[in-house]
Design a protein around this motif. Structure first.
Motif, mmCIF file in Angstrom:
data_model
loop_
_atom_site.group_PDB
_atom_site.id
_atom_site.type_symbol
_atom_site.label_atom_id
_atom_site.label_comp_id
_atom_site.label_asym_id
_atom_site.label_seq_id
_atom_site.Cartn_x
_atom_site.Cartn_y
_atom_site.Cartn_z
ATOM 1 N N ALA A 1 37.419 165.396 -19.366
ATOM 2 C CA ALA A 1 38.521 165.515 -18.406
ATOM 3 C C ALA A 1 38.144 164.904 -17.056
ATOM 4 N N ALA A 2 36.909 165.148 -16.620
ATOM 5 C CA ALA A 2 36.447 164.562 -15.360
ATOM 6 C C ALA A 2 36.389 163.046 -15.449
ATOM 7 N N CYS A 3 35.914 162.534 -16.582
ATOM 8 C CA CYS A 3 35.848 161.086 -16.781
ATOM 9 C C CYS A 3 37.242 160.468 -16.741
ATOM 10 N N MET A 4 38.213 161.124 -17.371
ATOM 11 C CA MET A 4 39.586 160.622 -17.359
ATOM 12 C C MET A 4 40.140 160.604 -15.934
ATOM 13 N N PHE A 5 39.898 161.653 -15.175
ATOM 14 C CA PHE A 5 40.408 161.755 -13.806
ATOM 15 C C PHE A 5 39.823 160.657 -12.921
ATOM 16 N N ILE A 6 38.514 160.457 -12.994
ATOM 17 C CA ILE A 6 37.852 159.443 -12.173
ATOM 18 C C ILE A 6 38.294 158.043 -12.588
ATOM 19 N N THR A 7 38.440 157.825 -13.892
ATOM 20 C CA THR A 7 38.859 156.506 -14.384
ATOM 21 C C THR A 7 40.243 156.142 -13.869
ATOM 22 N N VAL A 8 41.170 157.094 -13.884
ATOM 23 C CA VAL A 8 42.526 156.835 -13.395
ATOM 24 C C VAL A 8 42.506 156.510 -11.905
ATOM 25 N N ILE A 9 41.678 157.214 -11.136
ATOM 26 C CA ILE A 9 41.565 156.931 -9.698
ATOM 27 C C ILE A 9 41.061 155.514 -9.470
ATOM 28 N N ILE B 1 34.337 155.770 -22.094
ATOM 29 C CA ILE B 1 33.216 155.042 -21.478
ATOM 30 C C ILE B 1 33.598 153.596 -21.207
ATOM 31 N N ILE B 2 34.302 152.972 -22.175
ATOM 32 C CA ILE B 2 34.752 151.589 -21.983
ATOM 33 C C ILE B 2 35.674 151.486 -20.770
ATOM 34 N N SER B 3 36.640 152.395 -20.684
ATOM 35 C CA SER B 3 37.610 152.349 -19.592
ATOM 36 C C SER B 3 36.948 152.621 -18.245
ATOM 37 N N LEU B 4 36.073 153.614 -18.184
ATOM 38 C CA LEU B 4 35.402 153.946 -16.925
ATOM 39 C C LEU B 4 34.507 152.810 -16.457
ATOM 40 N N ALA B 5 33.719 152.241 -17.369
ATOM 41 C CA ALA B 5 32.833 151.139 -16.998
ATOM 42 C C ALA B 5 33.630 149.913 -16.554
ATOM 43 N N SER B 6 34.721 149.617 -17.252
ATOM 44 C CA SER B 6 35.542 148.461 -16.895
ATOM 45 C C SER B 6 36.201 148.648 -15.540
ATOM 46 N N ALA B 7 36.724 149.848 -15.279
ATOM 47 C CA ALA B 7 37.352 150.116 -13.985
ATOM 48 C C ALA B 7 36.342 150.019 -12.846
ATOM 49 N N ALA B 8 35.129 150.539 -13.071
ATOM 50 C CA ALA B 8 34.096 150.476 -12.034
ATOM 51 C C ALA B 8 33.681 149.026 -11.757
ATOM 52 N N ILE B 9 33.499 148.239 -12.812
ATOM 53 C CA ILE B 9 33.084 146.840 -12.642
ATOM 54 C C ILE B 9 34.171 146.034 -11.938
ATOM 55 N N TYR B 10 35.421 146.216 -12.358
ATOM 56 C CA TYR B 10 36.512 145.459 -11.739
ATOM 57 C C TYR B 10 36.724 145.885 -10.290
ATOM 58 N N SER B 11 36.539 147.176 -10.013
ATOM 59 C CA SER B 11 36.655 147.653 -8.633
ATOM 60 C C SER B 11 35.607 147.010 -7.736
ATOM 61 N N VAL B 12 34.384 146.877 -8.243
ATOM 62 C CA VAL B 12 33.332 146.211 -7.476
ATOM 63 C C VAL B 12 33.653 144.730 -7.302
ATOM 64 N N THR B 13 34.221 144.114 -8.336
ATOM 65 C CA THR B 13 34.625 142.705 -8.238
ATOM 66 C C THR B 13 35.663 142.499 -7.140
ATOM 67 N N LEU B 14 36.596 143.456 -7.009
ATOM 68 C CA LEU B 14 37.665 143.324 -6.025
ATOM 69 C C LEU B 14 37.214 143.664 -4.608
ATOM 70 N N GLN B 15 36.408 144.733 -4.455
ATOM 71 C CA GLN B 15 36.133 145.275 -3.135
ATOM 72 C C GLN B 15 34.667 145.215 -2.731
ATOM 73 N N GLY B 16 33.783 144.798 -3.620
ATOM 74 C CA GLY B 16 32.385 144.603 -3.262
ATOM 75 C C GLY B 16 31.655 145.899 -2.920
ATOM 76 N N MET B 17 30.884 145.865 -1.837
ATOM 77 C CA MET B 17 30.064 147.004 -1.439
ATOM 78 C C MET B 17 30.900 148.222 -1.092
#
Length: 296
Positions: free
Chosen positions: A102-110, A34-50
């Protein structure tokens, strides 16, 4: 939004992404995922916005749900039976949770790789590995550029062909096929010529020669040393916790995970700070600039 973490030395960027990607692929513990997925999602939004928000909602979220549902439909191991399918196969709690993990791991890596592509440019990669593996680093760097560059070129060729009425979307079916083959032929010719020009250019510049020098804008300063030291400390804490079993999670035949303890909380906190480090740096830089503007 300007990404301050991208301005750090390429070594700092590469160590960070190597650490978070390795942890995301190895850890199946729900808290760490959960930590990794949330962090990746937040940083992705920081980099690429909408653009990142649309990508996550339109593609990643449906893929996450699909993969989470698909696993228990075909994998029936586990002792906690929830219900039976029409085929008679049981759906177990363990298979449902394993599919979700497994799905969470796959999405987080992407998501982490999308952030990696935005920060680790080809010149940074060549700077790090050009002297160690010059040929491999050049091939890898060129491979990363192929898809966006060739896509832009084929669009330019299609627009030029459309101006003279020879685009793949114009005319009868046979004419469209002929026009499409013409566009591909032009594209193949351009690709071959570009490859020859690139090879001649690199050869004339002495790429790969032992005594060749190269210009670089990157300097490993005190700021990079401080961030790399902090990052190494958090990586060490997470690694020690993983060795001591704090990241372990058993799904089959029954669910079992390590009990919460003060040390596990320290490991989770260290992993959280490690994953959120770019976002924290960006927030700190933003506050710093606001403070400077308020003093002016």
């Amino acid at each position: 939004m300007r990404d301050s973490f991208s301005s750090f030395h390429p070594l700092v960027n590469f160590v960070y992404y190597a650490a978070v990607l390795a942890c995301s692929m190895l850890f199946m513990h729900p808290v760490l995922q959960i930590i990794s997925l949330a962090s990746a999602a937040i940083y992705s939004v920081t980099l690429q916005g909408m653009k990142a928000i649309r990508f996550q909602l339109l593609y990643m979220l449906p893929l996450l749900l699909f993969m989470a549902v698909l696993n228990p439909a075909f994998h029936h191991a586990g002792v906690t039976i929830l219900f039976y399918l029409k085929s008679g196969n049981p759906v177990t709690l363990e298979s449902v949770l394993f599919g979700a993990a497994a799905a969470c791991m796959f999405i987080t890596v992407i998501l982490w790789f999308s952030c990696y592509n935005a920060v680790m440019t080809s010149d940074k990669f060549i700077y790090l590995f050009g002297k160690i593996l010059p040929s491999l680093s050049l091939v890898f760097s060129m491979t990363l550029r192929f898809v966006p560059r060739y896509t832009a070129q084929i669009r330019a060729i299609s627009r030029a062909q459309r101006c003279i009425g020879r685009d793949a979307t114009q005319g009868s079916l046979a004419m469209r096929a002929r026009n499409g083959l013409t566009v591909l032929s032009v594209m193949a010719t351009w690709a071959l010529e570009n490859a020859i020009e690139t090879a001649d250019s690199m050869k004339s510049r002495g790429y790969g020669l032992p005594n060749r020098t190269s210009f670089s804008i990157y300097r490993f300063d005190n700021r990079d040393k401080a961030v790399l030291s902090i990052m190494t400390g958090f990586i060490a804490i997470v690694a020690i916790g993983a060795v001591m079993g704090q990241a372990a999670m058993r799904f089959f035949p029954s669910l079992k995970m390590v009990e919460m303890s003060p040390f596990s909380i320290v490991v989770y906190a260290a992993y959280f700070v490690l994953c959120m480090l770019p976002v924290i740096i960006n927030l700190a830089e933003g506050l710093k600039w606001k403070f400077i503007e308020s003093r002016m």
